[in-house]
Design a protein around this motif. Structure first.
Motif, PDB file in Angstrom:
ATOM      1  N   LYS A  93       0.812  -1.218   0.000  1.00 36.32           N
ATOM      2  CA  LYS A  93       0.000   0.000   0.000  1.00 36.32           C
ATOM      3  C   LYS A  93       0.851   1.277   0.000  1.00 36.32           C
ATOM      4  N   HIS A  94       2.002   1.234   0.695  1.00 35.45           N
ATOM      5  CA  HIS A  94       2.674   2.495   0.973  1.00 35.45           C
ATOM      6  C   HIS A  94       4.039   2.650   0.335  1.00 35.45           C
ATOM      7  N   ILE A  95       4.651   1.580  -0.094  1.00 32.62           N
ATOM      8  CA  ILE A  95       6.056   1.623  -0.497  1.00 32.62           C
ATOM      9  C   ILE A  95       6.233   1.256  -1.971  1.00 32.62           C
ATOM     10  N   GLY A  96       7.049   2.055  -2.642  1.00 33.71           N
ATOM     11  CA  GLY A  96       7.500   1.671  -3.985  1.00 33.71           C
ATOM     12  C   GLY A  96       8.994   1.476  -3.898  1.00 33.71           C
ATOM     13  N   PHE A  97       9.508   0.400  -4.474  1.00 30.67           N
ATOM     14  CA  PHE A  97      10.918   0.051  -4.288  1.00 30.67           C
ATOM     15  C   PHE A  97      11.611  -0.065  -5.642  1.00 30.67           C
ATOM     16  N   VAL A  98      12.729   0.616  -5.776  1.00 30.05           N
ATOM     17  CA  VAL A  98      13.552   0.460  -6.981  1.00 30.05           C
ATOM     18  C   VAL A  98      14.823  -0.255  -6.564  1.00 30.05           C
ATOM     19  N   LEU A  99      14.993  -1.468  -7.100  1.00 32.20           N
ATOM     20  CA  LEU A  99      16.128  -2.308  -6.676  1.00 32.20           C
ATOM     21  C   LEU A  99      17.412  -1.909  -7.382  1.00 32.20           C
ATOM     22  N   GLN A 100      18.499  -2.411  -6.846  1.00 33.88           N
ATOM     23  CA  GLN A 100      19.801  -2.246  -7.490  1.00 33.88           C
ATOM     24  C   GLN A 100      19.798  -2.877  -8.876  1.00 33.88           C
ATOM     25  N   ASN A 101      20.561  -2.307  -9.755  1.00 36.10           N
ATOM     26  CA  ASN A 101      20.788  -2.881 -11.101  1.00 36.10           C
ATOM     27  C   ASN A 101      19.483  -3.171 -11.849  1.00 36.10           C
ATOM     28  N   CYS A 102      18.468  -2.360 -11.590  1.00 36.34           N
ATOM     29  CA  CYS A 102      17.189  -2.456 -12.329  1.00 36.34           C
ATOM     30  C   CYS A 102      16.652  -3.879 -12.378  1.00 36.34           C
ATOM     31  N   ALA A 103      16.632  -4.544 -11.237  1.00 35.23           N
ATOM     32  CA  ALA A 103      16.235  -5.954 -11.246  1.00 35.23           C
ATOM     33  C   ALA A 103      14.832  -6.114 -11.840  1.00 35.23           C
ATOM     34  N   MET A 104      14.726  -7.046 -12.823  1.00 36.17           N
ATOM     35  CA  MET A 104      13.460  -7.331 -13.502  1.00 36.17           C
ATOM     36  C   MET A 104      13.233  -8.830 -13.518  1.00 36.17           C
ATOM     37  N   CYS A 105      11.972  -9.243 -13.705  1.00 36.91           N
ATOM     38  CA  CYS A 105      11.672 -10.661 -13.962  1.00 36.91           C
ATOM     39  C   CYS A 105      11.958 -10.912 -15.443  1.00 36.91           C
ATOM     40  N   ASP A 106      12.982 -11.715 -15.718  1.00 40.11           N
ATOM     41  CA  ASP A 106      13.423 -11.919 -17.097  1.00 40.11           C
ATOM     42  C   ASP A 106      12.362 -12.555 -17.975  1.00 40.11           C
ATOM     43  N   SER A 107      11.516 -13.397 -17.359  1.00 45.22           N
ATOM     44  CA  SER A 107      10.549 -14.152 -18.169  1.00 45.22           C
ATOM     45  C   SER A 107       9.282 -13.350 -18.449  1.00 45.22           C
ATOM     46  N   LYS A 108       9.215 -12.108 -17.888  1.00 37.51           N
ATOM     47  CA  LYS A 108       8.025 -11.290 -18.136  1.00 37.51           C
ATOM     48  C   LYS A 108       8.388 -10.142 -19.062  1.00 37.51           C
ATOM     49  N   ASN A 109       7.405  -9.655 -19.797  1.00 38.18           N
ATOM     50  CA  ASN A 109       7.653  -8.480 -20.619  1.00 38.18           C
ATOM     51  C   ASN A 109       7.491  -7.219 -19.757  1.00 38.18           C
ATOM     52  N   VAL A 110       7.660  -6.063 -20.397  1.00 38.49           N
ATOM     53  CA  VAL A 110       7.617  -4.795 -19.665  1.00 38.49           C
ATOM     54  C   VAL A 110       6.265  -4.615 -18.965  1.00 38.49           C
ATOM     55  N   PHE A 111       5.210  -4.897 -19.683  1.00 40.27           N
ATOM     56  CA  PHE A 111       3.858  -4.734 -19.118  1.00 40.27           C
ATOM     57  C   PHE A 111       3.707  -5.555 -17.839  1.00 40.27           C
ATOM     58  N   ASP A 112       4.059  -6.826 -17.892  1.00 34.45           N
ATOM     59  CA  ASP A 112       3.867  -7.710 -16.736  1.00 34.45           C
ATOM     60  C   ASP A 112       4.793  -7.364 -15.587  1.00 34.45           C
ATOM     61  N   ASN A 113       5.993  -6.862 -15.892  1.00 35.53           N
ATOM     62  CA  ASN A 113       6.889  -6.435 -14.827  1.00 35.53           C
ATOM     63  C   ASN A 113       6.296  -5.250 -14.067  1.00 35.53           C
ATOM     64  N   VAL A 114       5.813  -4.282 -14.830  1.00 32.83           N
ATOM     65  CA  VAL A 114       5.244  -3.076 -14.198  1.00 32.83           C
ATOM     66  C   VAL A 114       3.956  -3.419 -13.461  1.00 32.83           C
ATOM     67  N   ALA A 115       3.187  -4.358 -14.001  1.00 33.72           N
ATOM     68  CA  ALA A 115       1.877  -4.696 -13.417  1.00 33.72           C
ATOM     69  C   ALA A 115       1.985  -5.516 -12.142  1.00 33.72           C
ATOM     70  N   LEU A 116       3.166  -6.049 -11.869  1.00 32.21           N
ATOM     71  CA  LEU A 116       3.302  -7.023 -10.766  1.00 32.21           C
ATOM     72  C   LEU A 116       2.756  -6.514  -9.420  1.00 32.21           C
ATOM     73  N   PRO A 117       3.095  -5.297  -8.979  1.00 32.14           N
ATOM     74  CA  PRO A 117       2.545  -4.837  -7.693  1.00 32.14           C
ATOM     75  C   PRO A 117       1.016  -4.782  -7.710  1.00 32.14           C
ATOM     76  N   LEU A 118       0.444  -4.481  -8.863  1.00 34.95           N
ATOM     77  CA  LEU A 118      -1.023  -4.410  -8.939  1.00 34.95           C
ATOM     78  C   LEU A 118      -1.641  -5.800  -8.848  1.00 34.95           C
ATOM     79  N   ARG A 119      -0.969  -6.788  -9.377  1.00 34.28           N
ATOM     80  CA  ARG A 119      -1.504  -8.154  -9.313  1.00 34.28           C
ATOM     81  C   ARG A 119      -1.504  -8.645  -7.862  1.00 34.28           C
ATOM     82  N   TYR A 120      -0.468  -8.273  -7.106  1.00 33.30           N
ATOM     83  CA  TYR A 120      -0.475  -8.627  -5.682  1.00 33.30           C
ATOM     84  C   TYR A 120      -1.506  -7.811  -4.919  1.00 33.30           C
ATOM     85  N   GLY A 121      -1.817  -6.609  -5.449  1.00 32.14           N
ATOM     86  CA  GLY A 121      -2.849  -5.789  -4.824  1.00 32.14           C
ATOM     87  C   GLY A 121      -4.248  -6.170  -5.257  1.00 32.14           C
TER      88      GLY A 121
END
Lengths: 220, 429
Positions: A82-110
């Motif tokens: 609800k309250h925190i947005g986190f930007v990890l070191q070295n732009c960590a991404m889920c390699d198997s997801k595209n840009v849309f799914d990476n960005v959408a991930l917090p919303l899917r947990y929400g």
């Protein structure tokens, strides 16, 4: 907004217990942009993890007067969503997801619905000038683009606090400035920004800098 | 749910080769389990009676008197009947194996034109209508279902009499009598009583069939021609040994025909064909009758594949256990490796609002898919193709899948539980 009193954190390494934070006292006001600096292994990232609720320390931690010290890790996960947005070191991404799914991930947990997810992701990427990358895989993006995707992901659920761990660490100077200006813009919009950095230039862009030395925090 | 499905399918795609290898192993395991189950489960579920012989090999005796001329020549010799009788006695008493004679030989009975007796006529169940016939201007005689059985057959098929008396040892001997004791099938109960006499013909000889009793409903025997024969509509005759010498040519021919049937029974043995063949050859030599042979060991109820399986059941069980262990080890090694290799992915999930329970759930779901997908396919195939003791098979397969899932998820759970989230984030950087 964020207040820590006498925070301790130690890790077990083999049979030994290593104390990383030895009594952190910290107060960060709402809407401020602060930097946390220190040598490697000083506990900067650990402090950031505790602020985000990824880890728990011993001591008092309140967020907007709510005591988070006695919350379980699952409850802290709810808080983080609800309250925190986190930007990890070295732009960590889920390699198997595209840009849309990476960005959408917090919303899917929400547990947002698909239509809302679609709208929010498109808007977030538009704000980062990445509209054309929606269905691209992450390996097709440059370092700067990846970092902006990471920032879009951190903002997607409209958190009050943005935590960034070395957000400009692997970027060239021009891209670094671009990222920094994004953070400044977010700060102007009222977000609370906490950046862990080695970079003095990044720290100078912040209102306040905290240094961690010997497990304690010193205001610089 | 969508999240779980998405993460599981992504995870399987990321380690495609290992996942397919494990799918293959699981399919092999369930195939072996199914084979073992089919072997232990009874395929003939009708009655225990047929199963008493199901574990024995069956060898059909067949005389080689195909040539009519040769047969007529033999039958014209007075000693031929003596030889036939000697062979039969030796088969019954000196073979040291089970000699089972159960042969359907229709009886000819008078006065069987009532509507309620139609079901007892030969070929009634096949829809054929055999016309009655006149014999020596007497009749009409109707062809009625009857079976002749020796004492060993009666004992081993456990033919139980529910009303009246069973055959005793004397009923299998004939001392020049036209009276033959018979048992009747269950469906005769409303038509006759114990003590009634039915006049008829057997091998064209006038016979009085004295009803001694009625056998239990659904009494089942197996013969060389029929793997399942219910006796409810049959007249059961004892395979009699005619102690007296025939007094005339007609009686001589009758006895010859009778014994030519009796010597074409089956040997049931747990010994292999070589041992049985040796014993049979010894009997032939002792009897002086060489125009007979032993046919192959085909159990009419079970095909060759299952006979082979039964032969190597211990080895198959060992292989199945080994495959089971390999499956379990492969799956948890793959999962533990995925925990180690996906720190970066998990760190992204954590900062997005996941907790350790979410991560554990993805692993559990992946294991369930890897184990249960082939399992469900195997169960469906079994239901549609085999469908024998399905409930027990379902219980067995469910237990098998649950055991694999439990054994593989425990090490994964222990590993995840001991990890600190900070380790994910450190190794993601």
């Amino acid at each position: 907004m964020i207040k820590m009193v006498d925070l301790h954190k130690s890790y077990r390494v083999g049979t030994e217990e290593v104390k990383v934070l030895k009594g952190i006292d910290l107060e960060i006001k709402q809407g401020s942009m602060v930097a946390i600096m220190g040598r490697s292994g000083s506990g900067k990232s650990t402090l950031l993890n505790i602020i985000s609720g990824l880890e728990k320390g011993n001591g008092r931690y309140t967020f907007k007067d709510q005591n988070l010290s006695d919350k379980s890790l699952n409850e802290l996960a709810d808080f983080r969503r609800k309250h925190i947005g986190f930007v990890l070191q070295n732009c960590a991404m889920c390699d198997s997801k595209n840009v849309f799914d990476n960005v959408a991930l917090p919303l899917r947990y929400g547990k947002y619905n698909e239509i809302e997810i679609q709208n929010r992701v498109e808007k977030a990427l538009e704000a980062m000038e990445l509209s054309g990358t929606l269905h691209k895989t992450v390996d097709m993006l440059s370092g700067g683009e990846l970092q902006r995707v990471a920032i879009a992901r951190a903002l997607i659920h409209n958190p009050e606090v943005i935590l960034a761990d070395e957000p400009t660490g692997s970027l060239d100077e021009q891209t670094e400035q671009t990222i920094l200006s994004i953070f400044k813009q977010l700060h102007r919009e009222g977000k609370t920004i906490i950046i862990v950095t080695h970079d003095r230039q990044v720290a100078d862009a912040c209102e306040e800098t905290f240094c961690i030395r010997d497990g304690k925090i010193r205001s610089d | 749910m969508n999240m779980i499905f998405t993460e599981v399918s992504e995870s399987i795609r990321r380690s495609r080769t290992a996942s397919y290898f494990i799918f293959f192993q699981i399919i092999m395991l369930f195939f072996l389990v199914t084979i073992l189950f089919l072997n232990y489960a009874s395929l003939d579920r009708k009655t225990d009676q047929a199963q008493t012989l199901s574990s024995l090999n069956r060898y059909q005796l067949s005389d080689t008197l195909y040539n009519d001329g040769e047969l007529r020549k033999l039958m014209s010799q007075p000693s031929f009947l003596t030889i036939l009788k000697r062979l039969y006695i030796n088969l019954e008493e000196n073979l040291d194996e089970k000699y089972i004679y159960a042969f359907t030989q229709p009886a000819k009975l008078l006065n069987y034109d009532d509507a309620n007796k139609e079901i007892f006529r030969s070929y009634y169940e096949e829809g054929k209508r055999i016309k009655p016939s006149m014999i020596d201007n007497i009749g009409p005689y109707y062809s009625i279902k009857a079976i002749q059985m020796n004492k060993q057959a009666i004992d081993h098929f456990q033919i139980t009499v529910m009303d009246g008396q069973p055959f005793d040892i004397e009923d299998f001997k004939n001392v020049n009598s036209k009276n033959i004791p018979v048992l009747l099938g269950y469906e005769y109960k409303n038509i006759y009583q114990v003590g009634d006499v039915i006049k008829g013909k057997y091998l064209f000889e006038d016979i009085n069939f004295h009803i001694k009793g009625f056998v239990k409903e659904n009494s089942l025997v197996t013969t060389a021609r029929r793997s399942e024969l219910y006796l409810d509509r049959y007249i059961i005759m004892p395979a009699q040994h005619f102690i007296y010498s025939p007094v005339d040519d007609a009686s001589f021919k009758f006895q010859q025909k009778h014994y030519l049937q009796l010597i074409n029974g089956e040997i049931h043995s747990s010994n292999n064909g070589y041992v049985v063949r040796n014993k049979f050859e010894a009997i032939k030599k002792e009897s002086g009758f060489f125009d007979t042979q032993l046919l192959g060991a085909n159990n009419p109820s079970y095909n060759f594949v299952f006979a082979s399986i039964n032969e190597h059941i211990g080895l198959l069980t060992l292989i199945a256990i080994s495959v089971f262990i390999v499956c379990v080890i492969s799956i948890f090694i793959l999962m533990l490796d995925k925990v180690d290799k996906n720190f970066k992915n998990f760190s992204v999930h954590f900062i997005s609002g996941a907790n350790l329970n979410h991560i554990f759930t993805y692993f559990l779901a992946e294991i369930i898919v890897m184990v249960c997908l082939p399992g469900v396919v195997a169960i469906l195939f079994y239901k549609f193709l085999v469908d024998v003791s399905f409930v027990w098979y379902l219980i067995l397969m469910t237990g098998c899948m649950a055991t694999i899932i439990l054994l593989t998820i425990i090490p994964v759970y222990n590993k995840i539980r001991r990890l600190e989230i900070s380790m994910f984030l450190k190794r993601a950087g």
